[in-house]
Design a protein around this motif. Sequence first.
Motif, mmCIF file in Angstrom:
data_model
loop_
_atom_site.group_PDB
_atom_site.id
_atom_site.type_symbol
_atom_site.label_atom_id
_atom_site.label_comp_id
_atom_site.label_asym_id
_atom_site.label_seq_id
_atom_site.Cartn_x
_atom_site.Cartn_y
_atom_site.Cartn_z
ATOM 1 N N LYS A 70 -10.370 -2.287 -1.132
ATOM 2 C CA LYS A 70 -10.336 -1.535 -2.396
ATOM 3 C C LYS A 70 -11.481 -0.525 -2.473
ATOM 4 N N CYS A 109 -8.085 6.547 -4.815
ATOM 5 C CA CYS A 109 -6.630 6.563 -4.615
ATOM 6 C C CYS A 109 -5.949 5.962 -5.851
ATOM 7 N N HIS A 156 -2.819 5.497 0.682
ATOM 8 C CA HIS A 156 -3.804 4.478 1.066
ATOM 9 C C HIS A 156 -3.964 4.411 2.584
ATOM 10 N N VAL A 215 -3.597 -4.089 -5.578
ATOM 11 C CA VAL A 215 -3.860 -4.173 -4.143
ATOM 12 C C VAL A 215 -4.684 -5.429 -3.863
ATOM 13 N N LEU A 273 -4.442 1.120 -7.375
ATOM 14 C CA LEU A 273 -5.277 0.100 -6.736
ATOM 15 C C LEU A 273 -5.311 -1.227 -7.498
ATOM 16 N N LEU A 320 -10.613 2.475 -0.528
ATOM 17 C CA LEU A 320 -9.532 3.238 -1.157
ATOM 18 C C LEU A 320 -9.911 3.785 -2.523
ATOM 19 N N LEU A 350 0.843 -1.191 0.000
ATOM 20 C CA LEU A 350 0.000 0.000 0.000
ATOM 21 C C LEU A 350 0.877 1.240 0.000
ATOM 22 N N ARG A 354 -5.689 7.398 3.989
ATOM 23 C CA ARG A 354 -7.129 7.317 3.726
ATOM 24 C C ARG A 354 -7.814 6.454 4.782
#
Length: 189
Positions: free
Chosen positions: A146, A152, A11, A158, A155, A149, A7, A14
């Motif tokens: 996800k 962002c 992230h 992720v 991703l 996030l 991350l 957030r």
Amino acid sequence: LNQAAPLDTEHILRLHEILEHGSNPTDRMGSGAFLCAIYGRARWSDFRFVHHLKFDASRKNGTLDIFTSEHKTSSVGLKREQFLPIAIPTEGIYPGNWVETFLQVLVNEGFDPERTPYGPLLPAPKVGGGWHVRPLSTSEAAAWLKTLLTGCKNLDKVRAHSMKTTLCVWSSRAGFSKEHRATLRSEEH
């Protein structure tokens, strides 16, 4: 190879923002649990069954210790009764003691941090509100992460394992020795 990416700082910030200032208590609880996995360098599956929590805020660098009995190195028999302690620092990259906020969210949602055995750190949420008894699966955790996030960058790679990978990658970038990085990656935090 399609490995989970670590991350980014964006992230994690957030997740901290959602935990501290989010209006949805379910997302606040999810953010806090995901931060536990990140700062504890834990696999999501380590949180399926938590035996007990121990919060030590008596010093500046306090910890939340999560003792789990279901982890990668557990097996049938005596090892199953040995708990893996996952030490989580109360200080992260966001100002303040985020663990106290997370514990308050747990209490507000009807969970008792002193209950033993505790159960899943993050049970699956019910559609109309409230919580199931069953733990949130790894794929559900990845999807929820996800979703939190959204907006962002970066991703696409992720995964749930990104939470464990993050601090290990950051320590490598910071120049930690191979030995120290191996200790951070080990199951015996």
